[in-house]
Design a protein around this motif. Structure first.
Motif, PDB file in Angstrom:
ATOM      1  N   ALA A 167       0.829  -1.204   0.000  1.00  0.00           N
ATOM      2  CA  ALA A 167       0.000   0.000   0.000  1.00  0.00           C
ATOM      3  C   ALA A 167       0.864   1.255   0.000  1.00  0.00           C
ATOM      4  CB  ALA A 167      -0.925  -0.012   1.214  1.00  0.00           C
ATOM      5  N   GLY A 168       1.921   1.269   0.815  1.00  0.00           N
ATOM      6  CA  GLY A 168       2.822   2.417   0.808  1.00  0.00           C
ATOM      7  C   GLY A 168       3.513   2.599  -0.529  1.00  0.00           C
ATOM      8  N   ALA A 169       3.859   1.484  -1.185  1.00  0.00           N
ATOM      9  CA  ALA A 169       4.511   1.571  -2.492  1.00  0.00           C
ATOM     10  C   ALA A 169       3.561   2.119  -3.545  1.00  0.00           C
ATOM     11  CB  ALA A 169       5.032   0.197  -2.907  1.00  0.00           C
ATOM     12  N   VAL A 170       2.282   1.756  -3.470  1.00  0.00           N
ATOM     13  CA  VAL A 170       1.302   2.296  -4.414  1.00  0.00           C
ATOM     14  C   VAL A 170       1.122   3.797  -4.191  1.00  0.00           C
ATOM     15  CG1 VAL A 170      -1.146   2.291  -5.028  1.00  0.00           C
ATOM     16  CG2 VAL A 170       0.084   0.137  -4.805  1.00  0.00           C
ATOM     17  N   LEU A 171       1.094   4.229  -2.934  1.00  0.00           N
ATOM     18  CA  LEU A 171       0.904   5.645  -2.633  1.00  0.00           C
ATOM     19  C   LEU A 171       2.088   6.485  -3.093  1.00  0.00           C
ATOM     20  CD1 LEU A 171      -0.575   5.216   0.921  1.00  0.00           C
ATOM     21  CD2 LEU A 171      -1.715   6.433  -0.927  1.00  0.00           C
ATOM     22  N   GLY A 172       3.290   6.005  -2.858  1.00  0.00           N
ATOM     23  CA  GLY A 172       4.480   6.797  -3.149  1.00  0.00           C
ATOM     24  C   GLY A 172       4.873   7.630  -1.951  1.00  0.00           C
ATOM     25  N   ALA A 188      -6.771  -2.146  -8.118  1.00  0.00           N
ATOM     26  CA  ALA A 188      -7.832  -1.707  -7.209  1.00  0.00           C
ATOM     27  C   ALA A 188      -7.288  -0.776  -6.133  1.00  0.00           C
ATOM     28  CB  ALA A 188      -8.506  -2.920  -6.579  1.00  0.00           C
ATOM     29  N   ALA A 189      -6.068  -1.041  -5.674  1.00  0.00           N
ATOM     30  CA  ALA A 189      -5.481  -0.207  -4.629  1.00  0.00           C
ATOM     31  C   ALA A 189      -5.201   1.201  -5.134  1.00  0.00           C
ATOM     32  CB  ALA A 189      -4.186  -0.846  -4.121  1.00  0.00           C
ATOM     33  N   LEU A 190      -4.902   1.343  -6.429  1.00  0.00           N
ATOM     34  CA  LEU A 190      -4.643   2.676  -6.966  1.00  0.00           C
ATOM     35  C   LEU A 190      -5.877   3.559  -6.862  1.00  0.00           C
ATOM     36  CD1 LEU A 190      -2.821   4.678  -8.363  1.00  0.00           C
ATOM     37  CD2 LEU A 190      -3.434   3.654 -10.557  1.00  0.00           C
ATOM     38  N   GLU A 191      -7.048   3.006  -7.116  1.00  0.00           N
ATOM     39  CA  GLU A 191      -8.277   3.785  -6.966  1.00  0.00           C
ATOM     40  C   GLU A 191      -8.443   4.240  -5.519  1.00  0.00           C
ATOM     41  OE1 GLU A 191     -10.662   4.870  -8.949  1.00  0.00           O
ATOM     42  OE2 GLU A 191      -9.719   4.152 -10.790  1.00  0.00           O
ATOM     43  N   ARG A 192      -8.207   3.323  -4.578  1.00  0.00           N
ATOM     44  CA  ARG A 192      -8.317   3.687  -3.170  1.00  0.00           C
ATOM     45  C   ARG A 192      -7.241   4.698  -2.774  1.00  0.00           C
ATOM     46  NH1 ARG A 192      -9.120  -2.089  -2.859  1.00  0.00           N
ATOM     47  NH2 ARG A 192      -6.981  -2.360  -2.097  1.00  0.00           N
ATOM     48  N   ALA A 193      -6.052   4.569  -3.358  1.00  0.00           N
ATOM     49  CA  ALA A 193      -4.977   5.511  -3.053  1.00  0.00           C
ATOM     50  C   ALA A 193      -5.319   6.915  -3.529  1.00  0.00           C
ATOM     51  CB  ALA A 193      -3.672   5.040  -3.694  1.00  0.00           C
ATOM     52  N   LEU A 194      -5.914   7.022  -4.706  1.00  0.00           N
ATOM     53  CA  LEU A 194      -6.305   8.340  -5.209  1.00  0.00           C
ATOM     54  C   LEU A 194      -7.336   8.989  -4.296  1.00  0.00           C
ATOM     55  CD1 LEU A 194      -6.467   7.654  -9.042  1.00  0.00           C
ATOM     56  CD2 LEU A 194      -4.983   9.303  -7.900  1.00  0.00           C
ATOM     57  N   ASP A 195      -8.286   8.207  -3.829  1.00  0.00           N
ATOM     58  CA  ASP A 195      -9.286   8.761  -2.909  1.00  0.00           C
ATOM     59  C   ASP A 195      -8.625   9.222  -1.610  1.00  0.00           C
ATOM     60  OD1 ASP A 195     -11.276   8.255  -4.737  1.00  0.00           O
ATOM     61  OD2 ASP A 195     -11.844   6.319  -3.862  1.00  0.00           O
ATOM     62  N   ALA A 196      -7.670   8.433  -1.113  1.00  0.00           N
ATOM     63  CA  ALA A 196      -6.992   8.809   0.127  1.00  0.00           C
ATOM     64  C   ALA A 196      -6.142  10.065  -0.062  1.00  0.00           C
ATOM     65  CB  ALA A 196      -6.120   7.648   0.615  1.00  0.00           C
ATOM     66  N   LEU A 197      -5.456  10.177  -1.197  1.00  0.00           N
ATOM     67  CA  LEU A 197      -4.614  11.346  -1.440  1.00  0.00           C
ATOM     68  C   LEU A 197      -5.445  12.598  -1.686  1.00  0.00           C
ATOM     69  CD1 LEU A 197      -1.900   9.692  -3.708  1.00  0.00           C
ATOM     70  CD2 LEU A 197      -1.590  10.532  -1.390  1.00  0.00           C
ATOM     71  N   ARG A 198      -6.579  12.449  -2.350  1.00  0.00           N
ATOM     72  CA  ARG A 198      -7.446  13.614  -2.561  1.00  0.00           C
ATOM     73  C   ARG A 198      -7.971  14.168  -1.247  1.00  0.00           C
ATOM     74  NH1 ARG A 198      -9.815  10.323  -7.284  1.00  0.00           N
ATOM     75  NH2 ARG A 198      -9.016  11.371  -9.163  1.00  0.00           N
ATOM     76  N   ALA A 199      -8.139  13.296  -0.267  1.00  0.00           N
ATOM     77  CA  ALA A 199      -8.644  13.739   1.031  1.00  0.00           C
ATOM     78  C   ALA A 199      -7.544  14.339   1.902  1.00  0.00           C
ATOM     79  CB  ALA A 199      -9.297  12.563   1.759  1.00  0.00           C
ATOM     80  N   ASP A 200      -6.300  14.244   1.474  1.00  0.00           N
ATOM     81  CA  ASP A 200      -5.168  14.744   2.260  1.00  0.00           C
ATOM     82  C   ASP A 200      -4.754  16.105   1.721  1.00  0.00           C
ATOM     83  OD1 ASP A 200      -2.876  15.261   3.654  1.00  0.00           O
ATOM     84  OD2 ASP A 200      -1.856  13.393   3.151  1.00  0.00           O
ATOM     85  N   VAL A 225      -2.343   4.648   4.139  1.00  0.00           N
ATOM     86  CA  VAL A 225      -1.998   3.231   3.979  1.00  0.00           C
ATOM     87  C   VAL A 225      -3.190   2.361   4.339  1.00  0.00           C
ATOM     88  CG1 VAL A 225      -0.598   1.371   4.967  1.00  0.00           C
ATOM     89  CG2 VAL A 225       0.491   3.483   4.248  1.00  0.00           C
ATOM     90  N   ALA A 226      -3.871   2.697   5.446  1.00  0.00           N
ATOM     91  CA  ALA A 226      -5.035   1.915   5.856  1.00  0.00           C
ATOM     92  C   ALA A 226      -6.113   1.930   4.782  1.00  0.00           C
ATOM     93  CB  ALA A 226      -5.588   2.461   7.177  1.00  0.00           C
TER      94      ALA A 226
END
Length: 514
Positions: A288-293, A356-368, A301-302
């Motif tokens: 998850a951390g690797a997908v986020l960058g 699938a994790a990339l979609e979740r990562a984008l949502d998490a980053l947009r909220a940050d 990550v969660a």
């Protein structure tokens, strides 16, 4: 493979230090602590020491702490000594005594059938029994006891090492314990390192000459330089990166350091680095951390991994304890210890899970609100963009045009693909083409989509467009055309449009420096 190659000059010197301690141990028990970052070569150096010790007639007991999770007490000691107990005859147990034998029996599978074993031996009794066992195994030729990856061991192992330093076993014994240099190894402070019998050997990254000698012959010069830069002198990473070249020795893709830390990184190797010791939770958190960058938060990550926050925090603690992560200036953000590790982990994750994790990562980053560059690096591959995403991409292009020209160019193409950009955006696109070395594309792009008549243009925009058009021409060797642009005979307007006003013409005849 790198492990089949001879030791480098730096590691030969490190091995000589260990061999000297082995000779000194013939006079009195000695201890060596070997430290270094992940994949620096600790385990291989210890294996080489074991080979050397056996050739000199020493008995060797080598153990390694297992993967995180499911730990049993004294697991690294069990791995090192159980085979010796399985081969022992009755005289060994007579020598160490019935009390010590009963204390050892619950821990070692080789003694599992022994009658009258203590069901739950007292920890100090186990420590004394292990000390007696080590002294017995050291007779007559000496014992090399190797304990690897002890940063994963429990506090009872460090209590044992502490006891052995203060109360050395009888006989010729060299105890070598190795662990990663990790800030979370709080139990490592139990060992009295200031003792004259304890030697600390820190393995450092290899010098460039040594690292270059580990690379296979036939690699293209650019591939060699990229591997040396990304590995940072760490042999394990160098091995993984060397396997990433295409047949013929060429690198798969030319990339900058930032490309490894942000967005979708380039594929560096066919095989990932050895991460088999991670638990399933630690591996999922690493992916998850690797997908986020870099950098990322525990909350992101969660969300990316689909885990409760408490589980994500435990996973990050494991990665931190393994030396794979470090804090990014505070306790709220983390990044991989080396960008190449992040890239290798990213592509080792399952492709379906990663999508699938990339979609979740984008949502998490947009909220940050502080996501910034990590978010912008992902937006160029996002399936959909909203207005806020477009603004984030535009800011990223402006700030990274000279430091990350290739990424800025990809972001610009995504921007222009989603809507007909204004003049300022097209000027940025031409600049990115020039900075990236795509000179013919820059010249053609200016001719095809130059500034339109009566189009709103930022202050100085027409002059800037002309200067960069001329720069592309000049770098292409078309000096006469470049001078014509700067003289105002062309280039300040799109083909077929009216000449620009006098205020828009370039004030000088030469190109600006740089």
């Amino acid at each position: 493979m790198l492990l089949q190659q001879p030791l480098t000059a730096a590691r030969i010197r490190d091995l000589a230090v260990l061999q000297r301690q082995l000779r000194l141990a013939r006079e009195s028990p000695r201890f060596v602590r070997v430290t270094g970052e992940p994949w620096i070569g600790k385990s291989r150096l210890l294996r080489q020491l074991a080979v050397s010790a056996r050739q000199d007639g020493w008995a060797v007991a080598a153990g390694r702490a297992p993967r995180a999770g499911g730990r049993r007490p004294f697991d690294v000691l069990v791995d090192a000594l159980d085979d010796h107990l399985a081969r022992a005859d009755g005289s060994l147990f007579d020598d160490i005594g019935a009390v010590n034998t009963r204390a050892l029996a619950p821990l070692f599978p080789a003694l599992g059938t022994l009658a009258a074993a203590d069901a739950e031996p007292e920890p100090y009794a186990v420590i004394r029994a292990v000390r007696a066992l080590i002294g017995r195994l050291a007779a007559p030729g000496g014992l090399l006891l190797v304990l690897d990856d002890v940063h994963r061991a429990g506090p009872e192992v460090f209590d044992l090492v502490d006891h052995l330093v203060r109360h050395p076993p009888a006989g010729r014994v060299l105890t070598v314990f190795a662990h990663r240099t990790v800030p979370a190894g709080r139990h490592l402070s139990a060992v009295p390192y200031d003792s004259s019998d304890v030697r600390h050997l820190e393995l450092r990254p290899l010098p460039e000459a040594d690292a270059r000698g580990l690379l296979p012959a036939g690699m293209a010069p650019l591939a060699v330089e990229l591997a040396l830069r990304d590995a940072g002198g760490v042999p394990g990473l160098l091995h993984a990166l060397a396997r990433g070249v295409v047949p013929g020795g060429r690198c798969r893709v030319v990339h900058g350091s930032a490309d490894l830390a942000e967005g979708v990184p380039p594929v560096l190797g066919r095989d990932a680095i050895d991460l088999h010791t991670l638990s399933s939770l630690g591996w999922r958190s690493a992916c998850a951390g690797a997908v986020l960058g870099d950098p990322f938060t525990a909350a992101s990550v969660a969300r990316t991994a689909g885990l409760p926050l408490e589980d994500a925090l435990r996973g990050l603690d494991e990665l931190y304890g393994e030396g794979l992560l470090r804090a990014d200036g505070s306790c709220t953000r983390f990044r991989f210890a080396r960008p190449a590790v992040r890239a290798l982990v990213h592509h080792a994750a399952g492709a379906g899970w990663r999508s699938a994790a990339l979609e979740r990562a984008l949502d998490a980053l947009r909220a940050d609100p502080e996501a910034g560059r990590p978010l912008a690096a992902h937006l160029e591959n996002a399936p959909r963009l909203d207005l806020a995403d477009l603004e984030t991409l535009a800011r990223s292009v402006t700030s990274g045009l000279y430091t990350r020209p290739a990424r800025s160019l990809r972001s610009l193409r995504r921007l222009t693909a989603d809507f007909d950009g204004p003049a300022g955006l097209r000027i940025l696109h031409h600049k990115a083409l020039v900075v990236s070395g795509r000179l013919e594309e820059a010249v053609a792009g200016h001719a095809e989509s130059g500034l339109r008549p009566h189009e709103p243009v930022p202050v100085g925009g027409r002059t800037e467009a002309a200067v960069w058009h001329a720069r592309a021409l000049r770098l292409s060797g078309r000096h006469a055309e470049a001078r014509s642009v700067l003289d105002g005979d062309g280039g300040l307007q799109a083909p077929g449009t009216a000449p620009a006003g006098p205020d828009d013409r370039s004030p000088g005849r030469g190109l600006p420096p740089g």
